[in-house]
Design a protein around this motif. Structure first.
Motif, mmCIF file in Angstrom:
data_model
loop_
_atom_site.group_PDB
_atom_site.id
_atom_site.type_symbol
_atom_site.label_atom_id
_atom_site.label_comp_id
_atom_site.label_asym_id
_atom_site.label_seq_id
_atom_site.Cartn_x
_atom_site.Cartn_y
_atom_site.Cartn_z
ATOM 1 N N LEU A 92 43.728 49.630 34.184
ATOM 2 C CA LEU A 92 43.153 48.427 33.579
ATOM 3 C C LEU A 92 42.751 47.502 34.718
ATOM 4 O O LEU A 92 43.524 47.328 35.669
ATOM 5 C CB LEU A 92 44.195 47.744 32.688
ATOM 6 C CG LEU A 92 44.876 48.646 31.649
ATOM 7 C CD1 LEU A 92 46.058 47.930 31.012
ATOM 8 C CD2 LEU A 92 43.876 49.072 30.596
ATOM 9 N N THR A 93 41.564 46.913 34.647
ATOM 10 C CA THR A 93 41.105 46.091 35.773
ATOM 11 C C THR A 93 40.497 44.764 35.311
ATOM 12 O O THR A 93 40.063 44.631 34.162
ATOM 13 C CB THR A 93 40.025 46.818 36.615
ATOM 14 O OG1 THR A 93 38.894 47.066 35.785
ATOM 15 C CG2 THR A 93 40.536 48.103 37.211
ATOM 16 N N ALA A 94 40.458 43.816 36.229
ATOM 17 C CA ALA A 94 39.727 42.559 36.022
ATOM 18 C C ALA A 94 39.245 42.070 37.386
ATOM 19 O O ALA A 94 39.902 42.325 38.403
ATOM 20 C CB ALA A 94 40.635 41.518 35.364
ATOM 21 N N GLU A 95 38.117 41.391 37.385
ATOM 22 C CA GLU A 95 37.591 40.807 38.621
ATOM 23 C C GLU A 95 38.229 39.431 38.803
ATOM 24 O O GLU A 95 38.212 38.614 37.879
ATOM 25 C CB GLU A 95 36.067 40.633 38.538
ATOM 26 C CG GLU A 95 35.296 41.939 38.361
ATOM 27 C CD GLU A 95 35.503 42.888 39.524
ATOM 28 O OE1 GLU A 95 35.234 42.483 40.663
ATOM 29 O OE2 GLU A 95 35.951 44.027 39.274
ATOM 30 N N VAL A 96 38.785 39.192 39.986
ATOM 31 C CA VAL A 96 39.454 37.907 40.240
ATOM 32 C C VAL A 96 38.923 37.301 41.531
ATOM 33 O O VAL A 96 38.957 37.941 42.593
ATOM 34 C CB VAL A 96 40.990 38.084 40.333
ATOM 35 C CG1 VAL A 96 41.656 36.799 40.784
ATOM 36 C CG2 VAL A 96 41.558 38.521 38.982
ATOM 37 N N TYR A 97 38.439 36.065 41.428
ATOM 38 C CA TYR A 97 37.986 35.344 42.622
ATOM 39 C C TYR A 97 39.194 34.638 43.237
ATOM 40 O O TYR A 97 39.899 33.884 42.568
ATOM 41 C CB TYR A 97 36.901 34.326 42.259
ATOM 42 C CG TYR A 97 36.440 33.520 43.446
ATOM 43 C CD1 TYR A 97 35.580 34.070 44.391
ATOM 44 C CD2 TYR A 97 36.887 32.216 43.641
ATOM 45 C CE1 TYR A 97 35.176 33.343 45.502
ATOM 46 C CE2 TYR A 97 36.483 31.480 44.751
ATOM 47 C CZ TYR A 97 35.633 32.053 45.670
ATOM 48 O OH TYR A 97 35.243 31.329 46.769
ATOM 49 N N SER A 98 39.419 34.898 44.518
ATOM 50 C CA SER A 98 40.581 34.296 45.186
ATOM 51 C C SER A 98 40.211 32.939 45.765
ATOM 52 O O SER A 98 39.291 32.821 46.582
ATOM 53 C CB SER A 98 41.074 35.214 46.299
ATOM 54 O OG SER A 98 41.931 34.483 47.148
ATOM 55 N N PHE A 99 40.983 31.931 45.339
ATOM 56 C CA PHE A 99 40.732 30.564 45.790
ATOM 57 C C PHE A 99 40.957 30.418 47.290
ATOM 58 O O PHE A 99 40.194 29.745 47.980
ATOM 59 C CB PHE A 99 41.663 29.617 45.021
ATOM 60 C CG PHE A 99 41.553 28.196 45.457
ATOM 61 C CD1 PHE A 99 40.437 27.451 45.133
ATOM 62 C CD2 PHE A 99 42.550 27.602 46.203
ATOM 63 C CE1 PHE A 99 40.321 26.143 45.551
ATOM 64 C CE2 PHE A 99 42.442 26.290 46.620
ATOM 65 C CZ PHE A 99 41.322 25.564 46.294
ATOM 66 N N THR A 100 41.981 31.070 47.814
ATOM 67 C CA THR A 100 42.299 30.891 49.236
ATOM 68 C C THR A 100 41.509 31.853 50.125
ATOM 69 O O THR A 100 41.152 31.505 51.241
ATOM 70 C CB THR A 100 43.814 31.074 49.495
ATOM 71 O OG1 THR A 100 44.259 32.212 48.775
ATOM 72 C CG2 THR A 100 44.597 29.865 49.088
ATOM 73 N N LYS A 101 41.238 33.062 49.626
ATOM 74 C CA LYS A 101 40.519 34.035 50.469
ATOM 75 C C LYS A 101 39.010 33.963 50.261
ATOM 76 O O LYS A 101 38.235 34.522 51.038
ATOM 77 C CB LYS A 101 41.025 35.451 50.197
ATOM 78 C CG LYS A 101 42.511 35.601 50.512
ATOM 79 C CD LYS A 101 42.944 37.051 50.567
ATOM 80 C CE LYS A 101 44.418 37.169 50.884
ATOM 81 N NZ LYS A 101 45.280 36.781 49.745
ATOM 82 N N GLN A 102 38.579 33.318 49.180
ATOM 83 C CA GLN A 102 37.160 33.140 48.849
ATOM 84 C C GLN A 102 36.415 34.468 48.766
ATOM 85 O O GLN A 102 35.296 34.598 49.255
ATOM 86 C CB GLN A 102 36.502 32.176 49.845
ATOM 87 C CG GLN A 102 37.241 30.843 49.860
ATOM 88 C CD GLN A 102 36.523 29.755 50.619
ATOM 89 O OE1 GLN A 102 35.772 30.027 51.545
ATOM 90 N NE2 GLN A 102 36.750 28.523 50.237
ATOM 91 N N VAL A 103 37.075 35.453 48.194
ATOM 92 C CA VAL A 103 36.426 36.740 47.898
ATOM 93 C C VAL A 103 36.842 37.165 46.485
ATOM 94 O O VAL A 103 37.896 36.747 45.987
ATOM 95 C CB VAL A 103 36.849 37.869 48.877
ATOM 96 C CG1 VAL A 103 36.303 37.639 50.273
ATOM 97 C CG2 VAL A 103 38.353 38.058 48.901
ATOM 98 N N THR A 104 35.976 37.984 45.869
ATOM 99 C CA THR A 104 36.317 38.528 44.553
ATOM 100 C C THR A 104 36.906 39.911 44.759
ATOM 101 O O THR A 104 36.356 40.717 45.511
ATOM 102 C CB THR A 104 35.060 38.621 43.664
ATOM 103 O OG1 THR A 104 34.547 37.300 43.492
ATOM 104 C CG2 THR A 104 35.387 39.209 42.296
ATOM 105 N N SER A 105 38.031 40.188 44.108
ATOM 106 C CA SER A 105 38.572 41.541 44.201
ATOM 107 C C SER A 105 38.873 42.076 42.802
ATOM 108 O O SER A 105 39.044 41.311 41.847
ATOM 109 C CB SER A 105 39.820 41.585 45.085
ATOM 110 O OG SER A 105 40.728 40.620 44.671
ATOM 111 N N THR A 106 38.876 43.404 42.727
ATOM 112 C CA THR A 106 39.196 44.061 41.462
ATOM 113 C C THR A 106 40.708 44.246 41.413
ATOM 114 O O THR A 106 41.279 44.948 42.245
ATOM 115 C CB THR A 106 38.503 45.439 41.388
ATOM 116 O OG1 THR A 106 37.108 45.241 41.600
ATOM 117 C CG2 THR A 106 38.732 46.091 40.034
#
Ligand code: 5GP
Length: 193
Positions: A92-106
């Motif tokens: 199961l996956t979701a795309e998450v934008y990281s506030f501190t790393k400023q990248v989107t990861s699955t």
């Protein structure tokens, strides 16, 4: 939670406009005694609600989440941010934008660890704009499970996360709520627990 607020004042450092660095007890070096207390207080907040799983996101959510899970006597699962060749079963996956790393990861969780019967408590170290918790909630809902609430160690109330979660029908419980940073000083609002 008074001991947490005191520790934040003692060891937290404000970075720029909106980041709090707490790497000496939460996000890098971990104070397990404080984590245990945090786990107990968050677990008490969700006692008698039939929680069957605690879900967090790697890496800094893991320490508090383990102790919440221990207190509730249920398993803890953490969402993984990197693909792993050992994760072969249905994912199961979701795309998450990281506030501190400023990248989107699955972010991924193996489907076998969540079922429609599960009542899940999401735990994270920080609540900023709510992207991490929303991503975890999406994954849990994909499994047909119920999100009972979101337990947060440190909420920055001047960011939009709490409102986003509430707008999506999620209960939020934060142990420390930072109202604002004022000339590098940390000003707390009223916490939930
Ligand atoms: P959100 O997804 O709510 O925007 O941000 C929450 C995530 O970003 C947390 O999982 C945490 O890792 C990270 N984060 C957000 N704000 C801060 C902060 O002020 N300090 C630290 N150390 N991490 C933060």
């Amino acid at each position: 939670m008074k001991t947490l607020e005191e520790r934040i004042l003692k060891d937290g450092n404000v970075i720029g406009q909106n980041i709090l660095k707490v790497d000496s007890f939460l996000t890098h070096q971990v104070d397990y005694q404080l984590m245990k207390e945090i786990g107990q207080v968050l677990a008490e907040g969700y006692a008698n609600q039939g929680i069957t799983k605690v879900v967090t996101i790697e890496a800094s959510g893991i320490a508090p989440a383990v102790y919440v899970a221990e207190s509730l006597g249920v398993p803890m699962i953490f969402g993984k941010k990197h693909k792993n060749i050992t994760m072969t079963e249905d994912i199961l996956t979701a795309e998450v934008y990281s506030f501190t790393k400023q990248v989107t990861s699955t972010v991924s969780i193996a489907g076998k660890f969540l079922s429609p019967e599960d009542k899940v408590l999401i735990i994270d170290d920080f609540l900023a704009n709510g992207q991490a918790a929303m991503g975890l909630a999406q994954i849990i809902k994909q499994a047909g499970a119920q999100v009972v609430g979101v337990g947060i160690v440190i909420e920055k109330s001047f960011q939009t996360g709490r409102q986003l979660l509430i707008d999506n029908g999620l209960k939020v419980t934060s142990l420390a709520r930072i109202d604002r940073f004022e000339n590098g000083q940390i000003i707390f609002g009223a916490a939930d627990l």
